[in-house]
Design a protein around this motif. Sequence first.
Motif, PDB file in Angstrom:
ATOM      1  N   MET A 251      32.687  38.018  33.399  1.00  0.00           N
ATOM      2  CA  MET A 251      32.622  37.063  34.502  1.00  0.00           C
ATOM      3  C   MET A 251      33.348  37.636  35.727  1.00  0.00           C
ATOM      4  O   MET A 251      34.428  38.222  35.610  1.00  0.00           O
ATOM      5  CB  MET A 251      33.271  35.740  34.079  1.00  0.00           C
ATOM      6  CG  MET A 251      33.090  34.626  35.090  1.00  0.00           C
ATOM      7  SD  MET A 251      31.367  34.107  35.181  1.00  0.00           S
ATOM      8  CE  MET A 251      31.475  32.834  36.442  1.00  0.00           C
ATOM      9  N   PHE A 252      32.728  37.460  36.876  1.00  0.00           N
ATOM     10  CA  PHE A 252      33.261  38.016  38.126  1.00  0.00           C
ATOM     11  C   PHE A 252      33.533  39.514  37.979  1.00  0.00           C
ATOM     12  O   PHE A 252      34.437  40.057  38.611  1.00  0.00           O
ATOM     13  CB  PHE A 252      34.533  37.292  38.574  1.00  0.00           C
ATOM     14  CG  PHE A 252      34.320  35.848  38.942  1.00  0.00           C
ATOM     15  CD1 PHE A 252      33.582  35.508  40.061  1.00  0.00           C
ATOM     16  CD2 PHE A 252      34.855  34.828  38.168  1.00  0.00           C
ATOM     17  CE1 PHE A 252      33.385  34.175  40.409  1.00  0.00           C
ATOM     18  CE2 PHE A 252      34.675  33.494  38.510  1.00  0.00           C
ATOM     19  CZ  PHE A 252      33.931  33.165  39.623  1.00  0.00           C
ATOM     20  N   ASN A 253      32.748  40.169  37.141  1.00  0.00           N
ATOM     21  CA  ASN A 253      32.857  41.611  36.938  1.00  0.00           C
ATOM     22  C   ASN A 253      34.245  42.030  36.472  1.00  0.00           C
ATOM     23  O   ASN A 253      34.689  43.154  36.707  1.00  0.00           O
ATOM     24  CB  ASN A 253      32.488  42.353  38.226  1.00  0.00           C
ATOM     25  CG  ASN A 253      31.998  43.763  37.956  1.00  0.00           C
ATOM     26  OD1 ASN A 253      31.472  44.058  36.882  1.00  0.00           O
ATOM     27  ND2 ASN A 253      32.171  44.643  38.920  1.00  0.00           N
ATOM     28  N   GLY A 254      34.957  41.114  35.793  1.00  0.00           N
ATOM     29  CA  GLY A 254      36.272  41.423  35.281  1.00  0.00           C
ATOM     30  C   GLY A 254      37.411  41.053  36.203  1.00  0.00           C
ATOM     31  O   GLY A 254      38.580  41.279  35.881  1.00  0.00           O
ATOM     32  N   TYR A 255      37.107  40.474  37.369  1.00  0.00           N
ATOM     33  CA  TYR A 255      38.136  40.111  38.347  1.00  0.00           C
ATOM     34  C   TYR A 255      38.376  38.604  38.397  1.00  0.00           C
ATOM     35  O   TYR A 255      38.804  38.065  39.422  1.00  0.00           O
ATOM     36  CB  TYR A 255      37.734  40.620  39.735  1.00  0.00           C
ATOM     37  CG  TYR A 255      37.667  42.122  39.823  1.00  0.00           C
ATOM     38  CD1 TYR A 255      38.805  42.862  40.083  1.00  0.00           C
ATOM     39  CD2 TYR A 255      36.464  42.802  39.643  1.00  0.00           C
ATOM     40  CE1 TYR A 255      38.745  44.257  40.165  1.00  0.00           C
ATOM     41  CE2 TYR A 255      36.402  44.185  39.715  1.00  0.00           C
ATOM     42  CZ  TYR A 255      37.546  44.897  39.970  1.00  0.00           C
ATOM     43  OH  TYR A 255      37.476  46.268  40.047  1.00  0.00           O
ATOM     44  N   ALA A 256      38.128  37.909  37.285  1.00  0.00           N
ATOM     45  CA  ALA A 256      38.252  36.452  37.275  1.00  0.00           C
ATOM     46  C   ALA A 256      39.666  35.985  37.612  1.00  0.00           C
ATOM     47  O   ALA A 256      39.846  34.983  38.314  1.00  0.00           O
ATOM     48  CB  ALA A 256      37.818  35.902  35.911  1.00  0.00           C
ATOM     49  N   ASP A 257      40.673  36.670  37.101  1.00  0.00           N
ATOM     50  CA  ASP A 257      42.051  36.256  37.381  1.00  0.00           C
ATOM     51  C   ASP A 257      42.343  36.242  38.876  1.00  0.00           C
ATOM     52  O   ASP A 257      43.123  35.425  39.368  1.00  0.00           O
ATOM     53  CB  ASP A 257      43.046  37.185  36.679  1.00  0.00           C
ATOM     54  CG  ASP A 257      43.179  36.877  35.203  1.00  0.00           C
ATOM     55  OD1 ASP A 257      42.522  35.939  34.724  1.00  0.00           O
ATOM     56  OD2 ASP A 257      43.945  37.596  34.533  1.00  0.00           O
ATOM     57  N   GLU A 258      41.728  37.152  39.608  1.00  0.00           N
ATOM     58  CA  GLU A 258      41.997  37.263  41.044  1.00  0.00           C
ATOM     59  C   GLU A 258      41.164  36.295  41.882  1.00  0.00           C
ATOM     60  O   GLU A 258      41.654  35.789  42.904  1.00  0.00           O
ATOM     61  CB  GLU A 258      41.732  38.688  41.535  1.00  0.00           C
ATOM     62  CG  GLU A 258      42.745  39.712  41.082  1.00  0.00           C
ATOM     63  CD  GLU A 258      42.452  40.276  39.701  1.00  0.00           C
ATOM     64  OE1 GLU A 258      43.211  41.148  39.244  1.00  0.00           O
ATOM     65  OE2 GLU A 258      41.459  39.843  39.065  1.00  0.00           O
ATOM     66  N   VAL A 259      39.895  36.044  41.493  1.00  0.00           N
ATOM     67  CA  VAL A 259      38.996  35.354  42.426  1.00  0.00           C
ATOM     68  C   VAL A 259      38.440  34.024  41.937  1.00  0.00           C
ATOM     69  O   VAL A 259      37.820  33.305  42.731  1.00  0.00           O
ATOM     70  CB  VAL A 259      37.811  36.275  42.811  1.00  0.00           C
ATOM     71  CG1 VAL A 259      38.315  37.575  43.412  1.00  0.00           C
ATOM     72  CG2 VAL A 259      36.895  36.543  41.614  1.00  0.00           C
TER      73      VAL A 259
ATOM     74  N   PHE B  42      23.120  33.458  47.711  1.00  0.00           N
ATOM     75  CA  PHE B  42      24.063  33.881  48.747  1.00  0.00           C
ATOM     76  C   PHE B  42      25.370  34.376  48.135  1.00  0.00           C
ATOM     77  O   PHE B  42      25.933  35.378  48.574  1.00  0.00           O
ATOM     78  CB  PHE B  42      24.354  32.736  49.720  1.00  0.00           C
ATOM     79  CG  PHE B  42      25.407  33.077  50.739  1.00  0.00           C
ATOM     80  CD1 PHE B  42      25.086  33.808  51.873  1.00  0.00           C
ATOM     81  CD2 PHE B  42      26.730  32.705  50.551  1.00  0.00           C
ATOM     82  CE1 PHE B  42      26.059  34.151  52.796  1.00  0.00           C
ATOM     83  CE2 PHE B  42      27.713  33.033  51.475  1.00  0.00           C
ATOM     84  CZ  PHE B  42      27.367  33.758  52.602  1.00  0.00           C
ATOM     85  N   TYR B  43      25.878  33.684  47.120  1.00  0.00           N
ATOM     86  CA  TYR B  43      27.186  34.050  46.571  1.00  0.00           C
ATOM     87  C   TYR B  43      27.108  35.299  45.715  1.00  0.00           C
ATOM     88  O   TYR B  43      27.952  36.184  45.818  1.00  0.00           O
ATOM     89  CB  TYR B  43      27.785  32.875  45.795  1.00  0.00           C
ATOM     90  CG  TYR B  43      28.310  31.814  46.720  1.00  0.00           C
ATOM     91  CD1 TYR B  43      29.583  31.902  47.264  1.00  0.00           C
ATOM     92  CD2 TYR B  43      27.510  30.736  47.098  1.00  0.00           C
ATOM     93  CE1 TYR B  43      30.060  30.946  48.137  1.00  0.00           C
ATOM     94  CE2 TYR B  43      27.978  29.780  47.979  1.00  0.00           C
ATOM     95  CZ  TYR B  43      29.248  29.889  48.494  1.00  0.00           C
ATOM     96  OH  TYR B  43      29.717  28.944  49.380  1.00  0.00           O
ATOM     97  N   SER B  44      26.126  35.376  44.848  1.00  0.00           N
ATOM     98  CA  SER B  44      25.889  36.588  44.048  1.00  0.00           C
ATOM     99  C   SER B  44      27.123  37.051  43.293  1.00  0.00           C
ATOM    100  O   SER B  44      27.395  38.245  43.177  1.00  0.00           O
ATOM    101  CB  SER B  44      25.364  37.720  44.948  1.00  0.00           C
ATOM    102  OG  SER B  44      24.170  37.320  45.579  1.00  0.00           O
ATOM    103  N   ASN B  45      27.887  36.101  42.789  1.00  0.00           N
ATOM    104  CA  ASN B  45      29.003  36.444  41.912  1.00  0.00           C
ATOM    105  C   ASN B  45      28.469  36.863  40.547  1.00  0.00           C
ATOM    106  O   ASN B  45      27.504  36.291  40.054  1.00  0.00           O
ATOM    107  CB  ASN B  45      29.936  35.244  41.740  1.00  0.00           C
ATOM    108  CG  ASN B  45      30.643  34.868  43.016  1.00  0.00           C
ATOM    109  OD1 ASN B  45      31.016  35.728  43.812  1.00  0.00           O
ATOM    110  ND2 ASN B  45      30.836  33.578  43.232  1.00  0.00           N
ATOM    111  N   VAL B  46      29.089  37.844  39.942  1.00  0.00           N
ATOM    112  CA  VAL B  46      28.657  38.296  38.622  1.00  0.00           C
ATOM    113  C   VAL B  46      28.930  37.187  37.606  1.00  0.00           C
ATOM    114  O   VAL B  46      30.075  36.801  37.376  1.00  0.00           O
ATOM    115  CB  VAL B  46      29.386  39.589  38.223  1.00  0.00           C
ATOM    116  CG1 VAL B  46      29.057  39.968  36.778  1.00  0.00           C
ATOM    117  CG2 VAL B  46      29.000  40.726  39.176  1.00  0.00           C
ATOM    118  N   ASN B  47      27.868  36.664  37.012  1.00  0.00           N
ATOM    119  CA  ASN B  47      27.969  35.615  35.999  1.00  0.00           C
ATOM    120  C   ASN B  47      27.036  35.977  34.851  1.00  0.00           C
ATOM    121  O   ASN B  47      25.819  35.804  34.961  1.00  0.00           O
ATOM    122  CB  ASN B  47      27.595  34.254  36.579  1.00  0.00           C
ATOM    123  CG  ASN B  47      27.811  33.120  35.592  1.00  0.00           C
ATOM    124  OD1 ASN B  47      28.056  33.348  34.405  1.00  0.00           O
ATOM    125  ND2 ASN B  47      27.730  31.891  36.072  1.00  0.00           N
TER     126      ASN B  47
END
Length: 324
Positions: free
Chosen positions: A303-311, A272-277
């Motif tokens: 991780m998180f497709n490069g948006y780790a700082d935000e999400v 369901f979450y399908s976060n890039v890991n």
Amino acid sequence: MLIRNRRRSECSHSEITPPEVYARRREFLRAGVGLGAGLALGGLGMALPASAALRGFPLEFEGSDYSTDESKTAYDEITSYNNFFEMGPGKSDPKTYADQLKTDPWTITVDGLCENPGEYAVEDFISPWSLEERIYRMRCVEGWSMVIPWIGFELNRIIEKAQPRGGARYVAFESIYDPDNLRGQRRRRGSSGGLEWPYTEGLRLDEAMHPLTILAVGLYDEVLPNQNGAPIRVVVPWKYGFKSIKSIQHIRFVEDQPPTLWNQAQSDEYGFYSNVNPDVDHPRWSQRTERRIGEFRRRRTEMFNGYADEVASLYEGMDLTRYI
């Protein structure tokens, strides 16, 4: 490593648009305002004319602080190499059969656990004066990616106007269902290659409220092509691309985690979450590297497709090898 550039665009697109096209576009916008003023969802602003009326006209927008500074994927590649199973399973099928998608007229229903439900024409659902360019990196589970200059606005604006009730924990989305015209929807689940139509997706409410999550209505200064999800689609850049549902017609606020098409079809492959890991492999291939469309070398997946700082804070305390 961050892939965003916290600068606003310094280029005025009216300066590079042919004057005669720009002037005609303003006429269309004035006509749209005259027809749609006051009808926008909860006062979103002036209305765009119907999607067919916008074709061939550049969209006006501001830059975004969230845009990546990576090189953009070419327009021809973005619009000719797509996943849009309603038009067929092949990457070239969406462009080949794009004319099967009928986008005018188009209505969007907002309902469920909210104070302001309603049904809206797409031209009354969006405001041209609040559109932004969001240059997002988009990742597909098959190991390829693109950098796409989307034109759109934050989904949280619609959510705030709808006013979800206290019990609403998720936002469910539903795409068009039109098997008479969309060849891919003629095969139902249980048949060879069939899926459970219509396409459904969902986000946790805090994910949907995040400013990175947008509703896109265009790309590369143009109205959204059919094969890319016209006339309006969700874009969630830190997740795998199948979470960014195309051609949406229904937004519903719900208490329980909603069913999603790919999770129903193959739950062991599409969580369901399908976060890039990159540390969690797909059952049939590694996710540690990706190939940018238009390039030959592979890149390390972030991780998180490069948006780790935000999400990353959205998932604090969750086991991200389990909740995929």
